[in-house]
Design a protein around this motif. Structure first.
Motif, mmCIF file in Angstrom:
data_model
loop_
_atom_site.group_PDB
_atom_site.id
_atom_site.type_symbol
_atom_site.label_atom_id
_atom_site.label_comp_id
_atom_site.label_asym_id
_atom_site.label_seq_id
_atom_site.Cartn_x
_atom_site.Cartn_y
_atom_site.Cartn_z
ATOM 1 N N GLN A 495 -18.389 1.098 20.879
ATOM 2 C CA GLN A 495 -19.249 0.045 20.342
ATOM 3 C C GLN A 495 -18.879 -1.325 20.920
ATOM 4 O O GLN A 495 -17.697 -1.617 21.124
ATOM 5 C CB GLN A 495 -19.125 -0.024 18.815
ATOM 6 N N LEU A 496 -19.889 -2.129 21.165
ATOM 7 C CA LEU A 496 -19.651 -3.498 21.616
ATOM 8 C C LEU A 496 -19.121 -4.314 20.432
ATOM 9 O O LEU A 496 -19.763 -4.417 19.396
ATOM 10 C CB LEU A 496 -20.952 -4.117 22.129
ATOM 11 N N VAL A 497 -17.921 -4.899 20.595
ATOM 12 C CA VAL A 497 -17.329 -5.659 19.493
ATOM 13 C C VAL A 497 -17.236 -7.147 19.804
ATOM 14 O O VAL A 497 -17.048 -7.962 18.890
ATOM 15 C CB VAL A 497 -15.924 -5.124 19.129
ATOM 16 N N ALA A 498 -17.348 -7.530 21.066
ATOM 17 C CA ALA A 498 -17.288 -8.958 21.414
ATOM 18 C C ALA A 498 -17.847 -9.147 22.815
ATOM 19 O O ALA A 498 -17.722 -8.270 23.678
ATOM 20 C CB ALA A 498 -15.847 -9.473 21.360
ATOM 21 N N ASN A 499 -18.468 -10.283 23.019
ATOM 22 C CA ASN A 499 -18.909 -10.632 24.372
ATOM 23 C C ASN A 499 -19.051 -12.143 24.473
ATOM 24 O O ASN A 499 -19.193 -12.846 23.455
ATOM 25 C CB ASN A 499 -20.225 -9.938 24.733
ATOM 26 N N SER A 500 -18.991 -12.636 25.693
ATOM 27 C CA SER A 500 -19.112 -14.069 25.953
ATOM 28 C C SER A 500 -19.838 -14.264 27.273
ATOM 29 O O SER A 500 -19.363 -13.818 28.318
ATOM 30 C CB SER A 500 -17.731 -14.731 26.013
ATOM 31 N N SER A 501 -20.978 -14.905 27.200
ATOM 32 C CA SER A 501 -21.740 -15.152 28.429
ATOM 33 C C SER A 501 -21.130 -16.269 29.263
ATOM 34 O O SER A 501 -21.497 -16.448 30.426
ATOM 35 C CB SER A 501 -23.193 -15.501 28.077
ATOM 36 N N SER A 502 -20.193 -17.055 28.676
ATOM 37 C CA SER A 502 -19.584 -18.170 29.416
ATOM 38 C C SER A 502 -18.331 -17.755 30.181
ATOM 39 O O SER A 502 -17.851 -18.496 31.032
ATOM 40 C CB SER A 502 -19.237 -19.304 28.436
#
Length: 566
Positions: A495-502
């Motif tokens: 499962q995706l638990v965190a992401n940051s586009s920056s």
């Protein structure tokens, strides 16, 4: 009640007896007939094919066999004969072999004939036979005048064919094989043509029955689902054949000598000639209108449009059955390197790996590893995982000194009870633990949260949510991806638990990938306090891999599910 002529009765009886005789004779000679319902054999035997198989004494590689499994019949190709006499089989369209071998006593026969599209007629035969007999009997009711019987039959036969077509729907069909997010917008869907009509692709070409294509979807319906509308691409001769198919009832009507109870004998030659001219004009007009309607329908998608909105999921077998298979040279995507890191590898003092081109890229181990014999993860792979002792153990991809790697995915299974632990995976300028520069670090902080950090002038990081301790002495699956355009994403247990586009920049440095070791001075806990982590990881790690691409959520979930199979 019925007025059936003697000749008609003899004709119908002869046809029925011939059909029964042919089928019975074929059966006694060992021939079996199968309709292909799924696209696993690709263009060799697309959906709608008729396969005739016959038993034989010996089977060999490349034979297309029909066999029993779990109460069902499958038709796949033999790709290998095992030492125990069983056979390994595979559908031509499948990426991997079938999970279970085929015993010889389960084989029905080897294909001696494969007729593409003919299976639709085979499947429709019961409907057509029963329907045509019913229509014929209705037309023979005594109360019906002789001149009306053929019109009833022609209309009735047409209705029977329409009903069969409606039930089987053979013309326009597609099946979804998989989907994944598009890196720019929307989603990519892989489909296979399971109908008779060829389908237009996005580049103006077309793909035929059994062929696959990937389409880019951007249209969303009112429920937020992506929508795909396949478009037929018949070509000139295809349109001619469709037009002829639609005109069959009219052509038959012109060929049949329908009795006319009217006043034919009372008509003059001029009146008969005039009636023939009118009939010819009507015939030409019907053909012209039919062709015109057909062309307009094909252009406007009014008649042959189908729609897929993923309202129905399709069950299928897994693409992989071991963790090692997801990281093999044959996997999609292929890993840049992959180390299974289990007792089998350790006993041979070897951590074999391959790069994306299939070339050797072996890991270099250091320290005194033990094995975790109580492990129950990736059990289908065999062996038990290596244990990192937290003191001197390390595995490095020391054969490849890289320059500022970007656009990658890291993957590993890990188990530990130690918080504030060392790196699971990371990058540094020393092959082992003498880093003066380190970056792209994946580790466990003081609260058992998983952190992935980058350094580009300052430290940036993403982490698993607070309140969940991953240092709980259970196995967990982690994948982190880093893209210079899409940013950074962290997946745990599928499962995706965190992401940051920056987070799109990392330190420009040369170095090596390493597993279970590397300096972690002055990094950050998930709460942004300082973290001077240990140089060595304590716990178990297995099936660590690096990909030079961004794994999709679907691929992440698939890798996780394979490892959890017991």
């Amino acid at each position: 009640m019925l007025n059936i002529g003697k000749k008609s009765l003899i004709f119908i009886s002869t046809v029925v007896l011939l059909m029964v005789g042919l089928l019975l004779g074929s059966f006694l000679l060992g021939y079996r007939f199968f309709f292909i319902e799924t696209p696993s054999m690709g263009t060799t035997a697309p959906v709608g094919s008729l396969v005739i198989s016959k038993d034989k004494n010996q089977y060999s590689k490349d034979d297309i066999i029909s066999f029993y499994r779990s109460g069902k019949i499958y038709t796949h190709r033999i790709i290998e004969e095992n030492r125990d006499g069983t056979f390994k089989t595979k559908g031509d369209l499948n990426d991997f072999a079938d999970s279970l071998p085929v015993e010889k006593y389960n084989i029905i026969g080897s294909a001696v004939f494969i007729g593409k599209y003919i299976g639709w007629i085979w499947r429709a035969l019961p409907i057509l036979t029963i329907g045509l007999i019913i229509v014929y009997l209705i037309s023979c009711i005594k109360r019906i005048d002789e001149p009306w019987r053929w019109p009833i039959r022609l209309i009735g036969y047409s209705v029977v064919v329409m009903i069969a077509t409606f039930i089987l729907n053979p013309w326009m069909r597609v099946q979804m094989l998989g989907y994944a997010p598009n890196t720019e917008k929307g989603a990519n869907m892989r489909i296979v043509n399971t109908g008779i009509f060829p389908i237009r692709d996005e580049k103006g070409g077309r793909f035929f029955a059994g062929e696959t294509n990937t389409v880019h979807l951007t249209e969303i319906d009112d429920q937020g689902r992506f929508v795909y509308i396949p478009r037929p691409s018949l070509g000139f001769w295809g349109m001619v054949l469709v037009a002829l198919w639609c005109l069959i009832p009219l052509i038959v009507a012109l060929m049949v000598d329908i009795p006319d109870s009217r006043y034919v004998d009372e008509l003059t030659p001029d009146q008969i000639a005039k009636e023939k001219r009118i009939n010819f004009i009507l015939f030409a007009a019907i053909i012209a209108i039919s062709v015109l309607i057909l062309v307009l329908q094909l252009s406007s998608l009014a008649a042959f449009t189908a729609r897929i909105s993923n309202s129905q999921n399709i069950a299928r077998t897994n693409s992989y059955f071991t963790c090692g298979a997801t990281q093999s040279h044959y996997a999609k995507p292929k890993p840049t390197f992959a180390y299974q890191m289990n007792s089998i590898m350790a006993s041979h003092n070897n951590l074999a790996g391959t790069d994306s081109q299939g070339r050797a890229r072996n890991g270099q181990p250091r320290g005194n590893f033990t094995v975790d014999r109580a492990s129950n993860i990736c059990s289908r792979d065999g062996g038990t995982p290596l244990v990192f002792n937290g003191a001197d153990t390390c595995i490095a991809d020391s054969s490849a000194r890289l320059v500022s790697p970007t656009n990658f995915s890291l993957e590993a299974w890990f188990k530990t009870s130690k918080k504030s632990n060392g790196k699971i995976m990371g990058f540094g300028n020393d092959p082992f633990t003498g880093d003066s520069k380190n970056d792209r670090n994946l580790y466990i902080d003081k609260n058992g949260q998983i952190v992935f950090g980058l350094f580009y002038g300052s430290i940036t990081f993403i982490n698993s949510p607070a309140g969940r301790n991953y240092a709980d002495n259970n196995w967990h699956h982690v994948i982190v991806s880093f893209s210079t355009t899409a940013g950074t994403s962290l997946y745990l247990d599928g499962q995706l638990v965190a992401n940051s586009s920056s987070m799109t920049r990392a330190e420009d440095t040369t170095g090596y990938w390493k597993i279970g070791c590397g300096r972690l001075a002055n990094w950050r806990h998930a709460d942004n306090t300082r973290f001077d982590g240990p140089i060595h990881f304590t716990g178990s790690i297995r099936n660590a891999a690096l990909y030079d691409t961004i794994l999709t959520p679907f691929q992440v979930k698939e890798h996780y599910d394979i490892g959890k199979l017991y």
